[in-house]
Design a protein around this motif. Structure first.
Motif, PDB file in Angstrom:
ATOM      1  N   LYS A   1       0.841  -1.203   0.000  1.00  0.00           N
ATOM      2  CA  LYS A   1       0.000   0.000   0.000  1.00  0.00           C
ATOM      3  C   LYS A   1       0.872   1.246   0.000  1.00  0.00           C
ATOM      4  O   LYS A   1       2.055   1.202   0.344  1.00  0.00           O
ATOM      5  N   GLU A   2       0.260   2.369  -0.366  1.00  0.00           N
ATOM      6  CA  GLU A   2       0.973   3.628  -0.338  1.00  0.00           C
ATOM      7  C   GLU A   2       1.091   4.138   1.095  1.00  0.00           C
ATOM      8  O   GLU A   2       0.314   3.770   1.972  1.00  0.00           O
ATOM      9  N   ARG A   3       2.082   5.006   1.294  1.00  0.00           N
ATOM     10  CA  ARG A   3       2.254   5.620   2.604  1.00  0.00           C
ATOM     11  C   ARG A   3       1.037   6.504   2.883  1.00  0.00           C
ATOM     12  O   ARG A   3       0.624   7.296   2.029  1.00  0.00           O
ATOM     13  N   GLU A   4       0.471   6.371   4.085  1.00  0.00           N
ATOM     14  CA  GLU A   4      -0.722   7.142   4.414  1.00  0.00           C
ATOM     15  C   GLU A   4      -0.521   7.980   5.666  1.00  0.00           C
ATOM     16  O   GLU A   4       0.234   7.620   6.572  1.00  0.00           O
ATOM     17  N   PHE A   5      -1.211   9.071   5.692  1.00  0.00           N
ATOM     18  CA  PHE A   5      -1.175  10.006   6.811  1.00  0.00           C
ATOM     19  C   PHE A   5      -1.839   9.406   8.040  1.00  0.00           C
ATOM     20  O   PHE A   5      -2.876   8.746   7.936  1.00  0.00           O
ATOM     21  N   VAL A   6      -1.229   9.654   9.207  1.00  0.00           N
ATOM     22  CA  VAL A   6      -1.808   9.207  10.472  1.00  0.00           C
ATOM     23  C   VAL A   6      -2.202  10.407  11.343  1.00  0.00           C
ATOM     24  O   VAL A   6      -3.343  10.518  11.769  1.00  0.00           O
ATOM     25  N   ALA A   7      -1.235  11.289  11.610  1.00  0.00           N
ATOM     26  CA  ALA A   7      -1.510  12.438  12.479  1.00  0.00           C
ATOM     27  C   ALA A   7      -0.430  13.491  12.270  1.00  0.00           C
ATOM     28  O   ALA A   7       0.703  13.163  11.909  1.00  0.00           O
ATOM     29  N   VAL A   8      -0.804  14.746  12.504  1.00  0.00           N
ATOM     30  CA  VAL A   8       0.144  15.855  12.396  1.00  0.00           C
ATOM     31  C   VAL A   8      -0.108  16.808  13.551  1.00  0.00           C
ATOM     32  O   VAL A   8      -1.241  16.988  13.996  1.00  0.00           O
ATOM     33  N   ILE A   9       0.986  17.410  14.051  1.00  0.00           N
ATOM     34  CA  ILE A   9       0.896  18.331  15.179  1.00  0.00           C
ATOM     35  C   ILE A   9       1.702  19.579  14.863  1.00  0.00           C
ATOM     36  O   ILE A   9       2.802  19.504  14.308  1.00  0.00           O
ATOM     37  N   SER A  10       1.159  20.737  15.222  1.00  0.00           N
ATOM     38  CA  SER A  10       1.869  21.990  15.003  1.00  0.00           C
ATOM     39  C   SER A  10       3.049  22.110  15.964  1.00  0.00           C
ATOM     40  O   SER A  10       3.146  21.363  16.941  1.00  0.00           O
ATOM     41  N   TRP A  11       3.937  23.072  15.717  1.00  0.00           N
ATOM     42  CA  TRP A  11       5.143  23.146  16.542  1.00  0.00           C
ATOM     43  C   TRP A  11       4.793  23.452  17.986  1.00  0.00           C
ATOM     44  O   TRP A  11       5.469  22.995  18.909  1.00  0.00           O
ATOM     45  N   GLY A  12       3.737  24.174  18.243  1.00  0.00           N
ATOM     46  CA  GLY A  12       3.342  24.492  19.604  1.00  0.00           C
ATOM     47  C   GLY A  12       2.397  23.478  20.211  1.00  0.00           C
ATOM     48  O   GLY A  12       2.099  23.520  21.409  1.00  0.00           O
ATOM     49  N   GLY A  13       1.888  22.571  19.380  1.00  0.00           N
ATOM     50  CA  GLY A  13       1.002  21.537  19.874  1.00  0.00           C
ATOM     51  C   GLY A  13      -0.460  21.913  19.905  1.00  0.00           C
ATOM     52  O   GLY A  13      -1.308  21.091  20.261  1.00  0.00           O
ATOM     53  N   ALA A  14      -0.792  23.145  19.534  1.00  0.00           N
ATOM     54  CA  ALA A  14      -2.178  23.591  19.646  1.00  0.00           C
ATOM     55  C   ALA A  14      -3.056  23.086  18.516  1.00  0.00           C
ATOM     56  O   ALA A  14      -4.285  23.003  18.651  1.00  0.00           O
ATOM     57  N   ARG A  15      -2.450  22.780  17.394  1.00  0.00           N
ATOM     58  CA  ARG A  15      -3.231  22.316  16.240  1.00  0.00           C
ATOM     59  C   ARG A  15      -2.830  20.885  15.927  1.00  0.00           C
ATOM     60  O   ARG A  15      -1.654  20.573  15.773  1.00  0.00           O
ATOM     61  N   ILE A  16      -3.834  20.018  15.843  1.00  0.00           N
ATOM     62  CA  ILE A  16      -3.622  18.593  15.576  1.00  0.00           C
ATOM     63  C   ILE A  16      -4.691  18.115  14.608  1.00  0.00           C
ATOM     64  O   ILE A  16      -5.861  18.503  14.716  1.00  0.00           O
ATOM     65  N   THR A  17      -4.287  17.271  13.692  1.00  0.00           N
ATOM     66  CA  THR A  17      -5.219  16.617  12.786  1.00  0.00           C
ATOM     67  C   THR A  17      -4.925  15.120  12.771  1.00  0.00           C
ATOM     68  O   THR A  17      -3.755  14.725  12.726  1.00  0.00           O
ATOM     69  N   TYR A  18      -5.970  14.328  12.811  1.00  0.00           N
ATOM     70  CA  TYR A  18      -5.838  12.873  12.751  1.00  0.00           C
ATOM     71  C   TYR A  18      -6.531  12.334  11.503  1.00  0.00           C
ATOM     72  O   TYR A  18      -7.537  12.874  11.043  1.00  0.00           O
ATOM     73  N   ALA A  19      -6.024  11.226  11.005  1.00  0.00           N
ATOM     74  CA  ALA A  19      -6.749  10.488   9.990  1.00  0.00           C
ATOM     75  C   ALA A  19      -8.017   9.920  10.629  1.00  0.00           C
ATOM     76  O   ALA A  19      -8.019   9.563  11.815  1.00  0.00           O
ATOM     77  N   ASP A  20      -9.081   9.828   9.856  1.00  0.00           N
ATOM     78  CA  ASP A  20     -10.341   9.312  10.400  1.00  0.00           C
ATOM     79  C   ASP A  20     -10.180   7.906  10.974  1.00  0.00           C
ATOM     80  O   ASP A  20     -10.838   7.544  11.948  1.00  0.00           O
ATOM     81  N   SER A  21      -9.291   7.128  10.374  1.00  0.00           N
ATOM     82  CA  SER A  21      -9.115   5.739  10.783  1.00  0.00           C
ATOM     83  C   SER A  21      -8.513   5.589  12.174  1.00  0.00           C
ATOM     84  O   SER A  21      -8.630   4.518  12.785  1.00  0.00           O
ATOM     85  N   VAL A  22      -7.873   6.640  12.695  1.00  0.00           N
ATOM     86  CA  VAL A  22      -7.236   6.539  14.003  1.00  0.00           C
ATOM     87  C   VAL A  22      -7.839   7.494  15.029  1.00  0.00           C
ATOM     88  O   VAL A  22      -7.472   7.452  16.208  1.00  0.00           O
ATOM     89  N   LYS A  23      -8.746   8.337  14.590  1.00  0.00           N
ATOM     90  CA  LYS A  23      -9.328   9.335  15.476  1.00  0.00           C
ATOM     91  C   LYS A  23     -10.005   8.671  16.666  1.00  0.00           C
ATOM     92  O   LYS A  23     -10.758   7.707  16.505  1.00  0.00           O
ATOM     93  N   GLY A  24      -9.713   9.163  17.865  1.00  0.00           N
ATOM     94  CA  GLY A  24     -10.286   8.602  19.075  1.00  0.00           C
ATOM     95  C   GLY A  24      -9.478   7.467  19.665  1.00  0.00           C
ATOM     96  O   GLY A  24      -9.717   7.051  20.806  1.00  0.00           O
ATOM     97  N   ARG A  25      -8.516   6.949  18.911  1.00  0.00           N
ATOM     98  CA  ARG A  25      -7.681   5.848  19.405  1.00  0.00           C
ATOM     99  C   ARG A  25      -6.218   6.264  19.561  1.00  0.00           C
ATOM    100  O   ARG A  25      -5.534   5.769  20.461  1.00  0.00           O
ATOM    101  N   PHE A  26      -5.737   7.130  18.692  1.00  0.00           N
ATOM    102  CA  PHE A  26      -4.343   7.560  18.705  1.00  0.00           C
ATOM    103  C   PHE A  26      -4.252   9.007  19.223  1.00  0.00           C
ATOM    104  O   PHE A  26      -5.150   9.815  18.984  1.00  0.00           O
ATOM    105  N   THR A  27      -3.137   9.288  19.909  1.00  0.00           N
ATOM    106  CA  THR A  27      -2.885  10.638  20.394  1.00  0.00           C
ATOM    107  C   THR A  27      -1.449  11.027  20.056  1.00  0.00           C
ATOM    108  O   THR A  27      -0.503  10.335  20.437  1.00  0.00           O
ATOM    109  N   ILE A  28      -1.305  12.135  19.347  1.00  0.00           N
ATOM    110  CA  ILE A  28       0.016  12.647  18.990  1.00  0.00           C
ATOM    111  C   ILE A  28       0.398  13.748  19.968  1.00  0.00           C
ATOM    112  O   ILE A  28      -0.454  14.516  20.430  1.00  0.00           O
TER     113      ILE A  28
END
Length: 123
Positions: free
Chosen positions: A43-70
């Motif tokens: 499979k292709e490389r897929e996005f999991v989660a991203v965090i801003s340098w200060g930590g205030a902005r975070i985005t998760y892939a739908d597949s991991v939302k609620g289970r993973f914490t960055i």
């Protein structure tokens, strides 16, 4: 150039937890978002989660939302991914990524990558 080293992968049963870590060294990019991606066999490389340098902005892939914490600790140049309730479909090599000039969930936008750490979840 920044060097990234992942650790914490392993073999676990479904429902278990793992914590991945990414250590950055060299010319670190504290102002840059950092992210986790994963790639399963065939499979292709897929996005999991991203965090801003200060930590205030975070985005998760739908597949991991609620289970993973960055999270990240800029003072220690580290980033972590707490993975709970793991599923067999989470099995993949997990990569740490950094050095991106804008907010992004696209692998092509990140210029620095770690070597990856294997996560295997058995059913």
């Amino acid at each position: 150039q920044v060097q990234l080293v992942e650790s914490g992968g392993g073999l676990v049963q479904a429902g278990a937890s793992l914590r991945l870590s990414c250590a950055a060294s060299g010319r670190t990019f504290r102002q840059s978002p950092m992210a986790w991606f994963r790639q399963a066999p065939g499979k292709e490389r897929e996005f999991v989660a991203v965090i801003s340098w200060g930590g205030a902005r975070i985005t998760y892939a739908d597949s991991v939302k609620g289970r993973f914490t960055i999270s990240r600790d800029n003072a220690k140049n580290t980033m972590s991914l707490q993975m709970n309730s793991l599923k067999p479909e989470d099995t993949a090599v997990y990569y740490c990524a950094a050095d991106v000039s804008t907010w992004s969930t696209l692998a092509a936008d990140f210029r620095s990558w770690g070597q990856g750490t294997q996560v295997t979840v058995s059913s």
